[in-house]
Design an enzyme around this catalytic site. Structure first.
Site, PDB file in Angstrom:
ATOM      1  N   ASP B 255      -3.467  -3.742  -1.226  1.00  0.00           N
ATOM      2  CA  ASP B 255      -3.682  -2.283  -1.152  1.00  0.00           C
ATOM      3  C   ASP B 255      -4.193  -1.786  -2.512  1.00  0.00           C
ATOM      4  OD1 ASP B 255      -2.510   0.772  -0.988  1.00  0.00           O
ATOM      5  OD2 ASP B 255      -2.926  -0.048   0.985  1.00  0.00           O
ATOM      6  N   TYR B 405      -5.600   8.980  -4.145  1.00  0.00           N
ATOM      7  CA  TYR B 405      -6.750   8.781  -3.265  1.00  0.00           C
ATOM      8  C   TYR B 405      -7.902   9.672  -3.699  1.00  0.00           C
ATOM      9  CZ  TYR B 405      -4.158   5.827  -0.110  1.00  0.00           C
ATOM     10  OH  TYR B 405      -3.450   4.782   0.412  1.00  0.00           O
ATOM     11  N   HIS B 462      -0.658  -6.175   6.632  1.00  0.00           N
ATOM     12  CA  HIS B 462      -1.006  -5.521   5.383  1.00  0.00           C
ATOM     13  C   HIS B 462       0.080  -5.644   4.309  1.00  0.00           C
ATOM     14  CE1 HIS B 462      -3.084  -2.461   3.009  1.00  0.00           C
ATOM     15  NE2 HIS B 462      -1.906  -1.926   2.792  1.00  0.00           N
TER      16      HIS B 462
END
Lengths: 469, 486
Positions: B255, B405, B462
């Site tokens: 990630d 982000y 993930h």
């Protein structure tokens, strides 16, 4: 080398579009009425109760103290230095709003304001539909009130129309003449406010249009006008596509085109230099270009909410139904940037420049007390999950007389040249001098005037048609 | 025309050369010219071979202006996570007052977190989950704080309890992502610090593990200034390792951790012995890639895809377009309006849990979307999942975690700004089958020029370290063993 590849890419795209254009031309059809059952469990065999029951918004001490408790325990996160509204709702300003909400906002008083117009509920296709129904206080001799259905959007509600209703039901008292007087019906979209939320999947804009069509028939209206923006734009459009013989006129303060083709691509690339070629007026060019900034980037920076609501509504709405402050932050952000995109550069998001905190918070409270934020978001998924440009109603044209009020601060500008591909009978298209997305809320007088002149045109046209027969 | 000029030109050059005489002027000019040319040639050769790096730069993330005088406090302070009755009561009160919305019939996890299942999770959280006990679990590894570039950086530092004779201890930095935390590594840490005890004798290496929290996440202070991106994070983590006395170390991440460790390897390759990733960010797509993709569906070997690549990559539109669009709503809103998106989540623990746990469902296995309970407890315990959520809750870090982000994507929308720089340190990639998007080795080579190992993992999604710690640990070890032998 890369230039060559880019040209090849452009050529391939153009070729594909050309092939598509030639082989898959739109066919004209009507949109079928969408029957459904949205209640819990199985549809009962007995006939549905079609009574129309008066309704009043109510509140309780418990509701208020629960709200205050949550406002008191709100946990804020310090904003980044000098970030204004660029990262979303600024929490420093939000603190001030919450303080007003706790100490000055009077929900009981606002409930009385909401109840000043008669409200009703009636069951259609298994769910309770809430609506406001306002008749004119007086009518000139020999005139009948014209029924007008006004549909709100997200994150709005029937309350958005409270300032424009008197201008339409009693225009004479507001200096707007008395040639056309309306009786106004403002329903709440199922899943919004006091309308029950559908319990089944697939409740989309065509479903809402079908429900509202049934509502108007139940109220005894055979012919009526419709007006809308945001989701109201789409629902009223669908209504005009389903029942063109019943919709006398369609008035919109927002239009969106979803089926883009070769001409759209070309007009975006070249429209700035050859506006006439693409049917663009000067104002169209002013509002649309530079296209990257005003079109593409704006869509990307403002559509995050739509993306997550169209994919995971139950997730994103969950916390908002539990935290009134979170709900307010989420909703008020739209009342800032969709009223004027430049408001992002202000520390207070420009919220009180066009609206009063009382009005803004009343709208938020409707979402809060009805607990409808999650179901309101599901509407995005039901409408967008199959993709944009793929739905049947996007392929059907609208032949009903249409009037468009194009507000300058609307999120995206749609020129008449593009709108008329789907709306084949646009009889009025005006560039409004000011105002944004929440037209009825922000500029009720401008919008009312445009509706009146549109209806005037339609009525004269009808009269002319009738004379010709 | 050319036929005429060319012979003449050649003639004139030849005559020039023949008439070249020794003279004083020439004695200076010629060597000078040779030296000049030689210098240019040498420089060109060396710069071609010199590895490009990302500029380290500098930053200040504390409140207000950076203080002009005085050196930053470089002390490393031990830290223990604490809780209080007040904190727990406040949490319980909020759990009790949660307002629930019924889902539509047959929703499963298709509309997001299923509210009926959420009620069960909340009931467990309220009645059985023991936060005090979990705090003790969290404190079993030593925690520290140190101030870098104006903000407090939190990290855990776990040394092997005992080192067998002849084994080297290598420093390993593990970096988490969103919506994870340092806690994701709690199951893999013992496998890396005491491999023999857990049946992993594959290599001679034993690790001492450092797991920092990204600034803005968990117990690391959030930056107060704008533009805190993965480059800044990479630089801060290098400074952290330097402060801890390490000159060379291994990096591992998934990630955001993958992005940060990649930037670290690009910034200071001489300090990075090896880079291990369980997620590769896909590089910019062009026409060439598009053609490869289309061909690869029929003749995978022609475009360098293995059979397993093809199996994981196709059908292309479904897996790489639809699935990505369906799963990236959070990314879109967080990259544009983080303060709005996070506001309610910092105020409603149930909202926070729904938002975070939805990812632990779908990103672990895409088929979990069809389950009423999102398949959450088939791979994780509620205690583990809620502990991670509690880290976001007690530190109030959800909003700052989302801002990451915006800071990264606004500057670099497709995360390709540093692809040209490339990654030259020895790299190992563990490709898990249920990862959101599969990147074939041949595409990863575009950026990672020195892939030593690329493994198709048999299972897992993930959150690799959290879900399949043993598989990941084994892959890290076999990668490090190969690097040590280089």
């Amino acid at each position: 080398m890369s230039r060559g590849i880019m040209l090849l890419e452009v050529f391939l795209v153009l070729a594909t579009l050309l092939i598509y254009f030639f082989f898959f031309k739109k066919k004209e059809e009507t949109l079928p009425f969408k029957d459904g059952w949205w209640g819990r469990g199985q549809k009962p065999v007995t006939k549905e109760d079609s009574s129309i029951r008066p309704f009043k918004v109510e509140t309780t001490e418990e509701e208020l103290s629960d709200l205050f408790r949550r406002l008191d325990q709100a946990r804020f996160t310090e904003p980044l230095e000098n970030s204004c509204f660029h990262y979303g709702t600024n929490s420093e300003h939000l603190r001030k709003v919450v303080s007003y909400w706790k100490n000055q906002f009077n929900w009981k008083k606002q409930v009385e304001v909401l109840n000043k117009y008669p409200q009703f509920k009636t069951k259609i296709q298994g769910i309770d539909i809430h609506f406001v129904h306002v008749k004119p206080p007086r009518l000139p001799e020999g005139q009948a009130a014209k029924p007008l259905l006004m549909v709100h959007g997200w994150p709005g509600s029937f309350y958005e129309f409270y300032k424009i209703i008197p201008l339409l039901t009693d225009p004479a008292s507001h200096g707007l003449g008395d040639e056309h007087v309306f009786e106004v019906i403002c329903p709440s979209i199922p899943g919004y406010g006091f309308s029950e939320a559908p319990h089944k999947k697939d409740f989309n804009s065509v479903s809402a249009a079908s429900v509202f069509y049934e509502l108007m028939l139940r109220l005894g209206f055979n012919e009526f006008y419709t007006q809308g923006g945001d989701w109201g734009w789409l629902i009223c459009t669908n209504l005009a596509q389903i029942a063109p013989n019943h919709v006398k006129g369609l008035h919109l303060n927002m239009v969106s085109v979803s089926r883009l083709g070769l001409t759209h691509l070309l007009s975006v690339l070249l429209g700035r230099y050859f506006p006439g070629l693409f049917g663009f007026q000067d104002e169209d060019v002013r509002r649309m270009f530079p296209f990257l900034k005003k079109g593409l980037y704006r869509i990307l920076s403002e559509s995050g909410y739509a993306h997550i609501q169209a994919t995971k509504p139950d997730t994103v709405g969950c916390g908002l139904n539990d935290s009134p402050v979170g709900l307010a932050a989420y909703i008020l952000e739209k009342f800032s940037s969709w009223t004027d995109i430049e408001f992002q550069n202000l520390e207070d998001g420009g919220l009180e420049r066009k609206f009063s905190l009382d009005d803004l918070l009343t709208n938020v409270m409707i979402y809060w007390v009805s607990g409808c934020i999650v179901s309101s978001m599901r509407f995005y998924k039901e409408n967008l999950q199959k993709g944009i440009g793929t739905q049947k109603h996007e392929k059907v044209t609208v032949q009903v007389p249409t009037g468009i009020a194009s507000f300058p601060n609307e999120i995206l500008h749609t020129p008449q040249a593009w709108a008329k591909k789907q709306y084949t009978n646009i009889i009025s298209f005006h560039f409004m001098p000011r105002g944004g997305h929440f037209a009825a809320f922000e500029e009720p007088e401008l919008l009312a005037k445009d509706i009146l002149q549109f209806v005037d045109k339609v009525e004269k046209e009808q009269l002319w048609k009738k004379k010709g027969e | 025309m050319w036929r005429d000029i060319l012979p003449n030109a050649w003639e004139s050059i030849l005559s020039r050369i023949r008439s070249f005489e020794y003279s004083q002027k020439n004695a200076v000019l010629v060597p000078a010219a040779t030296l000049g040319l030689g210098g240019i040639l040498l420089y060109w050769l060396r710069s071609g071979r010199k590895i490009k790096t990302i500029d380290m730069g500098d930053g200040w993330w504390g409140s207000g202006e950076r203080p002009l005088k005085g050196k930053e406090d470089a002390s490393i302070r031990p830290f223990k996570i604490e809780t209080s009755d007040k904190e727990i009561e406040d949490l319980h009160r909020r759990l009790d007052q949660f307002r629930f919305t019924p889902h539509v019939e047959g929703a499963a996890f298709h509309y997001g977190f299923n509210s009926s299942y959420l009620r069960k999770v909340v009931a467990y959280w309220r009645n059985q989950f023991d936060w005090r006990k979990q705090v003790e679990v969290l404190n079993k590894y030593p925690h520290f704080h140190t101030t870098i570039e104006g903000i407090d950086i939190h990290f855990i530092h776990v040394k092997p309890p005992y080192v067998p004779h002849g084994r080297a201890v290598r420093p390993l930095l593990l970096v988490h992502g969103w919506p994870g935390s340092f806690y994701e590594f709690y199951k893999i840490i013992p496998l890396l610090t005491e491999p023999a005890k857990h049946g992993l004798n594959e290599s001679d290496v034993v690790f001492e593990v450092i797991c920092p929290s990204i600034p803005g996440y968990g117990f690391s202070e959030a930056p107060h200034q704008k533009e805190f991106d993965s480059i800044a994070t990479a630089r801060i983590f290098h400074k952290l390792m330097k402060r801890l006395g390490f000159k060379e170390y291994y990096l591992q991440g998934g990630d955001w951790g993958s992005r940060i460790t990649t930037n670290m390897a690009q910034m200071l390759p001489q300090s990075v012995k090896g880079l291990h990733l369980n997620l590769v960010f896909i590089a910019r797509q062009g026409l060439g890639r598009l053609i490869c993709t289309m061909l690869g569906a029929y003749v995978p070997w022609l475009v360098g895809f293995s059979r397993e690549d093809a199996r994981r990559f196709y059908p292309f539109i479904q897996k790489n377009v639809y699935d990505v669009l369906r799963e990236s709503g959070y990314l879109h809103i967080q990259a544009t309006k983080p303060d709005t998106a996070g506001c309610g989540l910092n105020d409603s623990p149930v909202g926070l849990a729904a938002y975070i746990l939805e990812k632990f469902s779908t990103w672990t296995d895409k088929s979990f979307l069809h389950k009423d309970d999102g398949g959450l407890e088939s791979k994780y315990s509620l205690d583990e999942l809620l502990t991670n959520v509690m880290i976001y809750w007690v530190t109030s870090s959800i909003v700052s975690s989302m801002r990451y982000y915006k800071e990264n994507f606004s500057k670099d929308p497709d995360l390709s700004a540093h692809n040209r720089v490339g990654v030259y340190v020895p790299t190992g990639i563990a490709a898990f089958p249920q990862e959101i998007v599969h990147v074939p080795r041949v595409w990863a080579k575009d950026v990672y020029k020195n892939i030593i190992t690329y493994s198709y993992m048999p299972r897992g999604g993930h959150f690799a370290a959290f879900e399949e710690p043993k598989l990941l640990a084994q892959d890290i070890m076999q990668f490090v063993q190969k690097v040590e032998q280089l």
